[in-house]
Design a protein around this motif. Structure first.
Motif: not given
Length: 173
Positions: A124-125, A127-129, A139, A141, A146-147
């Motif tokens: 997930a991390l 995918e976000q950033s 990271y 968060v 959300n990052v």
């Protein structure tokens, strides 16, 4: 009839789905669910390795943990051998973290943090950033999962940019 939410229930309700997994702690049979540990709280998530040029950053990460934990920040390290820098055994990795650097923040047992085999948190991390390019990618968060910002290995835990990002997320908590 009135029902009161227990604090952990309220936190779990605020928790991002990708944190709701039981993850084994480093060199332990115990598991931790990040929703129970940090649901609704800001986090600093770091992929780590025991034999890396950045391994000394454990000391600075522990300092951040000590400085910000009363403000709600949860620091979590994920041991990983994705860059071939991890110890040969979990016992050795734990010794580096806990004995050599006095780490008291949560450390997760070795798992992949890149590619299709990445653990659910890093999937997930990433995918976000974006996926970590090396060990000790940091990271920041927010409490919603959300990052807010991603810092490469070369940014040390004492860097003003990282501390500023942490101040933002703990200030919003």
């Amino acid at each position: 009839m009135v029902f009161a939410l227990l604090p952990w229930t309220a936190q779990a309700a605020e928790c991002a789905d990708y944190l709701d997994h039981d993850l084994r702690k480093l060199h332990s049979s115990e598991s931790v669910n990040l929703c129970e540990l940090a649901g609704g709280k800001p986090m600093l998530v770091v992929n780590t390795a025991s034999h890396c040029g950045y391994t000394a950053q454990f000391e600075g990460l522990e300092a951040l943990h000590q400085q910000y934990r009363d403000d709600g920040l949860v620091v979590v390290g994920f041991a990983s051998d994705d860059f071939n820098q991890e110890a040969d055994s979990e016992a050795e990795a734990a010794g580096v973290c806990f004995k050599n650097f006095g780490v008291t923040f949560t450390m997760i047992a070795p798992s992949s943090v890149t590619g299709s085999g990445a653990n659910p948190v890093f999937s997930a991390l990433n995918e976000q950033s974006g996926a970590p390019g090396w060990n000790f990618t940091k990271y920041v968060v927010n409490g919603q999962g959300n990052v807010v910002e991603r810092f490469p290995s070369r940014v040390s835990p004492s860097d003003d940019r990282l501390r500023s990002a942490l101040d933002e997320v703990v200030g919003g908590y």
